[in-house]
Design a protein around this motif. Structure first.
Motif, PDB file in Angstrom:
ATOM      1  N   SER A  13      78.825  37.357 -49.688  1.00  0.00           N
ATOM      2  CA  SER A  13      80.529  37.816 -48.551  1.00  0.00           C
ATOM      3  C   SER A  13      80.436  38.864 -49.126  1.00  0.00           C
ATOM      4  CB  SER A  13      81.156  36.967 -49.402  1.00  0.00           C
ATOM      5  OG  SER A  13      80.907  37.479 -51.269  1.00  0.00           O
ATOM      6  N   LYS A  14      80.020  39.671 -49.388  1.00  0.00           N
ATOM      7  CA  LYS A  14      79.917  40.913 -50.100  1.00  0.00           C
ATOM      8  C   LYS A  14      79.376  42.130 -49.186  1.00  0.00           C
ATOM      9  CE  LYS A  14      82.189  40.706 -53.986  1.00  0.00           C
ATOM     10  NZ  LYS A  14      83.251  39.411 -53.265  1.00  0.00           N
ATOM     11  N   LEU A  15      78.085  41.254 -48.217  1.00  0.00           N
ATOM     12  CA  LEU A  15      77.490  42.103 -47.938  1.00  0.00           C
ATOM     13  C   LEU A  15      78.145  42.891 -46.493  1.00  0.00           C
ATOM     14  CD1 LEU A  15      73.886  40.097 -47.878  1.00  0.00           C
ATOM     15  CD2 LEU A  15      74.835  42.494 -49.361  1.00  0.00           C
ATOM     16  N   GLN A  68      76.657  51.174 -54.039  1.00  0.00           N
ATOM     17  CA  GLN A  68      78.458  51.684 -53.022  1.00  0.00           C
ATOM     18  C   GLN A  68      79.699  51.381 -53.896  1.00  0.00           C
ATOM     19  OE1 GLN A  68      77.379  49.765 -49.711  1.00  0.00           O
ATOM     20  NE2 GLN A  68      76.583  51.975 -48.984  1.00  0.00           N
ATOM     21  N   ASN A  69      79.953  49.534 -54.900  1.00  0.00           N
ATOM     22  CA  ASN A  69      81.217  49.340 -55.343  1.00  0.00           C
ATOM     23  C   ASN A  69      80.477  48.570 -56.592  1.00  0.00           C
ATOM     24  OD1 ASN A  69      83.325  47.367 -55.615  1.00  0.00           O
ATOM     25  ND2 ASN A  69      83.369  46.905 -53.354  1.00  0.00           N
ATOM     26  N   SER A  70      81.019  49.065 -57.691  1.00  0.00           N
ATOM     27  CA  SER A  70      80.845  48.918 -58.777  1.00  0.00           C
ATOM     28  C   SER A  70      80.975  47.898 -59.512  1.00  0.00           C
ATOM     29  CB  SER A  70      81.243  50.286 -59.529  1.00  0.00           C
ATOM     30  OG  SER A  70      82.640  49.803 -59.788  1.00  0.00           O
ATOM     31  N   SER A  71      82.089  47.549 -58.808  1.00  0.00           N
ATOM     32  CA  SER A  71      82.752  46.047 -59.076  1.00  0.00           C
ATOM     33  C   SER A  71      81.810  44.838 -58.555  1.00  0.00           C
ATOM     34  CB  SER A  71      84.496  45.404 -58.316  1.00  0.00           C
ATOM     35  OG  SER A  71      83.937  45.097 -57.426  1.00  0.00           O
ATOM     36  N   VAL A  72      80.965  44.706 -58.297  1.00  0.00           N
ATOM     37  CA  VAL A  72      79.933  44.590 -57.260  1.00  0.00           C
ATOM     38  C   VAL A  72      79.141  44.219 -58.114  1.00  0.00           C
ATOM     39  CG1 VAL A  72      78.187  43.405 -55.705  1.00  0.00           C
ATOM     40  CG2 VAL A  72      80.703  44.186 -54.922  1.00  0.00           C
TER      41      VAL A  72
HETATM   42  C1  NAG Z   1      84.570  46.036 -54.071  1.00  0.00           C
HETATM   43  O1  NAG Z   1      83.902  45.012 -54.801  1.00  0.00           O
HETATM   44  C2  NAG Z   1      85.365  44.574 -54.750  1.00  0.00           C
HETATM   45  C3  NAG Z   1      84.828  42.509 -55.184  1.00  0.00           C
HETATM   46  O2  NAG Z   1      84.309  41.677 -54.578  1.00  0.00           O
HETATM   47  C4  NAG Z   1      86.515  44.116 -53.331  1.00  0.00           C
HETATM   48  O3  NAG Z   1      88.040  43.544 -54.255  1.00  0.00           O
HETATM   49  C5  NAG Z   1      87.007  45.319 -52.791  1.00  0.00           C
HETATM   50  O4  NAG Z   1      88.110  45.724 -51.794  1.00  0.00           O
HETATM   51  C6  NAG Z   1      85.649  46.044 -53.034  1.00  0.00           C
HETATM   52  N1  NAG Z   1      85.747  47.867 -53.055  1.00  0.00           N
HETATM   53  C7  NAG Z   1      85.187  48.489 -51.564  1.00  0.00           C
HETATM   54  C8  NAG Z   1      86.003  49.663 -51.321  1.00  0.00           C
HETATM   55  O5  NAG Z   1      84.349  48.024 -51.044  1.00  0.00           O
END
Ligand code: NAG
Ligand code: NAG
Ligand code: NAG
Ligand code: NAG
Ligand code: NAG
Ligand code: NAG
Ligand code: NAG
Ligand code: NAG
Length: 623
Positions: free
Chosen positions: A493-495, A520-524
């Motif tokens: 879902s993050k791709l 790119q996205n440290s929360s992932v």
């Molecule tokens: C990074 O990932 C988080 C969690 O999946 C998401 O909520 C957030 O929008 C993402 N940030 C960016 C800049 O894509």
């Protein structure tokens, strides 16, 4: 005979001959000094040189000296020091006697176990393939309804687990009544009935997990090894056999078809699987035989591959065009002392040649292949030379290999192989290695995994990780096995664009793209990082740590995994008391191996601390 006479007879006129020949005691002081003086690769080679001199006085003498050094270092209880050293002494003695100081082998040992040399460059291999790589690519998904395959690993059931005994003991694993104070009723830190993070689990946890797996009604399962508990200082052959019987008995009565692989704990003493170039007295044929007897029935196959007989087999799933190849990865494991040969072999027991023959057969007959083994081929515990040779095989057959499956790390992770490691990208990502976490709760909640598999291509379409949450108070009443996360939901879902189609394969390109999103996205990345230990005791990983971890995910050929040897590398989390003030990065709980290799690493680390040189060493490795 007095030792000085022995020395004179053997003609030692070296620097130690006069001052340190009287007794084991003086050798203990000498070796401990050498540990303390070893601040770099040359120092480690010198240390090996003096250990080799000690080995020349015989195995028992060498063991006594090492036990003395272990006791001075105070890294384990005395019975743990002596148990580990006596168990593995024969192998260490054999290796040391044959070692050439300064060789590729000696440097590899100093890098892998002591952490004082850099890994030597990989020696070019010379594997040959029967036919050139055909112009063939991974098959497209069939879009037929998936089958379900369960993957579990590192069960490590402790048949001596005692509910109510002390979980806060001084040994590498607890929940056994080692002393009167540890006994049920006498301790203020009693273990619950279903396990504890400081302990290997009771048998009933395995029964519970098997029941949960059986309820899901999988088409078949894979088990990537490590049956016995971590009491590596006291484990005996009889105990290992009882463990095999209990665990494989439990698997057999609960599950249908299961393909299993050999773990580094699946013998006694652990880790020691010599190649056929080593005298046969060291060969644990009894372990191979006992495991083979269990495996054949579970996999529904008639015979283990006859030419090898060393814990590997190749089996065709009866109704399908899937060939499962289970190979012995312990031949490539840094804690298997028998691998430190002079020179190190290129293909122990010709297992690579055998893998090539089976993969060629699969290619010729249009079968798809799963490779299953215990130790991930890109892991820092895997010798780099062998990782590279193995990766060459994987690259050659990347269109035939649907995926690889591993355990060993106790953590939830993966590895990606590339056709060009100088250009690691989605279009060079060629094969996926899935690393499943453990049932034993020493690095997170007990866990197993359910893959959704394409019934035609045997590609992995998704997986769901299940856990029994050990932090939940109800766990000690009755562990509940519940879905934790789904890979496609969590990562697909993050791709961009998202990959959500349930019938799409999670290809090597998919996983490469996941690592790009992590960058790119440290929360992932942080979500992945927490899942490694099922959300438990998650350590901080930022900056350089993220870069290194992503590099490791992209390092199926281990020379590209960014692992750097350092003193104290292989410690367990629970060793991290204040006296071992290591960097945060080293709190990572992925290395739960134990035994002689870890003991040497701990002694080296303690020596470094005593010598006050740790800070420079760390600077040197980070810089
Ligand atoms: C990074 O990932 C988080 C969690 O999946 C998401 O909520 C957030 O929008 C993402 N940030 C960016 C800049 O894509
Ligand atoms: C590979 O090289 C090693 C070392 O030179 C040699 O012993 C071995 O026979 C060679 N193997 C093949 C398949 O050529
Ligand atoms: C508990 O400790 C007492 C004295 O320290 C001892 O007599 C007793 O045997 C211990 N209990 C067990 C079960 O070992
Ligand atoms: C988390 O770490 C603490 C401190 O090391 C330890 O006491 C505890 O048992 C760990 N918890 C789990 C569930 O692993
Ligand atoms: C093997 O396990 C079965 C139960 O699964 C038990 O009945 C048998 O006694 C065990 N055998 C040995 C040698 O431990
Ligand atoms: C591998 O990638 C590098 C960097 O992009 C490139 O220079 C090299 O030609 C590639 N090698 C092969 C064999 O494609
Ligand atoms: C496990 O249970 C604890 C305590 O109830 C809770 O805080 C934690 O979020 C749970 N972990 C997971 C992965 O569900
Ligand atoms: C991976 O990313 C590349 C470049 O962004 C894209 O072309 C490709 O379709 C992606 N593949 C998958 C499986 O997500």
């Amino acid at each position: 005979m007095r030792l000085s006479i022995v020395l004179a007879t053997l003609g030692f006129l070296g620097p130690f001959a006069s001052a340190h020949t009287e007794s084991a005691d003086s050798w203990i002081a000498t070796i401990w000094d050498h540990f303390k003086q070893a601040v770099d690769c040359a120092g480690c080679q010198a240390l090996l040189g003096s250990l080799r001199l000690v080995a020349k006085f015989g195995e028992i003498f060498m063991e006594d000296v090492l036990i003395g050094v272990c006791d001075i270092a105070g890294v384990e209880d005395p019975d743990v020091c002596s148990g580990i050293i006596q168990n593995e002494g024969a192998a260490v003695h054999y290796s040391l006697l044959n070692l050439h100081i300064g060789s590729h082998t000696a440097t590899t040992l100093c890098a892998s176990l002591i952490g004082l040399c850099q890994y030597p460059p990989v020696r070019p291999g010379n594997l040959s393939f029967p036919v050139p790589k055909p112009a063939k690519s991974r098959p497209e998904p069939s879009r037929q309804p998936p089958i379900k395959v369960v993957h579990f690993s590192d069960t490590h059931v402790d048949l001596s687990y005692e509910t109510g005994s002390n979980y806060d003991c001084s040994k590498p694993i607890c929940c056994r009544a080692y002393t009167e104070e540890d006994a049920p009723g006498n301790t203020s830190t009693p273990c619950g009935p279903w396990g504890n993070p400081m302990c290997d689990p009771p048998y009933r946890l395995q029964e519970s997990m098997m029941a949960a797996i059986a309820d899901l009604n999988p088409d078949f399962s894979i088990y990537t090894g490590d049956v016995p508990a971590h009491n590596v200082w006291s484990v005996t052959k009889a105990e290992a056999l009882r463990d095999f019987n209990a665990t494989y008995g439990s698997i057999e009565k609960s599950l249908g078809m299961v393909f299993a692989a050999l773990g580094n704990h699946d013998t006694a003493p652990l880790n020691l699987f010599p190649s056929n170039k080593i005298p046969s007295e060291y060969n644990p044929q009894w372990a191979y035989d006992a495991l083979a007897a269990n495996w054949l029935g579970l996999a529904g196959i008639a015979s283990i591959h006859s030419a090898t007989q060393h814990g590997s087999y190749s089996a065709v799933h009866s109704e399908a065009k899937l060939r499962v190849i289970s190979y012995n990865s312990i031949f490539y494991y840094k804690d298997n002392f028998f691998v430190y040969e002079e020179p190190m072999e290129y293909d122990p027991n010709e297992q690579f040649a055998w893998l090539i023959s089976k993969l060629q057969l699969a290619e010729n007959t249009n079968q798809r292949v799963w490779l299953i083994a215990h130790i991930p081929s890109g892991n820092a515990d895997h010798f780099r030379d062998y990782s590279h040779y193995f990766d060459e095989i994987v690259q050659r057959y990347d269109a035939t290999i649907a995926a690889l499956f591993f355990g060993h790390t106790h953590t939830d992770t993966f590895q990606i192989a590339y056709s060009n490691y100088s250009n690691r990208n989605w279009d060079t990502a060629s094969t996926m290695g899935y690393v499943a976490p453990s049932m034993t709760p020493t690095s997170g909640s007990p866990s197993f995994r359910v893959y959704e598999i394409d019934p035609v291509t045997f590609g992995v379409m998704d997986f769901t990780q299940y856990i029994a949450n050990i932090s939940n108070p109800s766990y000690q009443i009755n562990p509940k096995w519940e879905p934790y996360y789904s890979a496609k939901k969590a990562y697909g879902s993050k791709l961009l664009p998202p990959v959500q189609d349930p019938s799409a394969e999670m290809t090597p390109a998919f996983w490469h793209n996941v690592t790009v999103v992590m960058e790119q996205n440290s929360s992932v990345f942080q979500a992945f990082w927490a899942r490694r230990t099922r959300g438990i005791n998650v350590t901080s990983c930022t900056g350089n740590c993220i870069t290194k971890e992503i590099c490791a995910l992209r390092g199926a050929d281990a020379q590209y995994n960014c692992a750097v040897p350092r003193v104290g590398f292989s410690f367990r989390k629970r060793d991290m008391t204040s006296e071992y003030s290591l960097r945060e990065e080293e709190l990572r709980p992925e290395c739960n191996h134990a035994g002689m290799g870890q003991l040497l690493a701990k002694i080296a680390h303690r020596a470094a601390l005593e010598n006050g040189k740790e800070v420079e060493h760390i600077k040197q490795n980070v810089g």
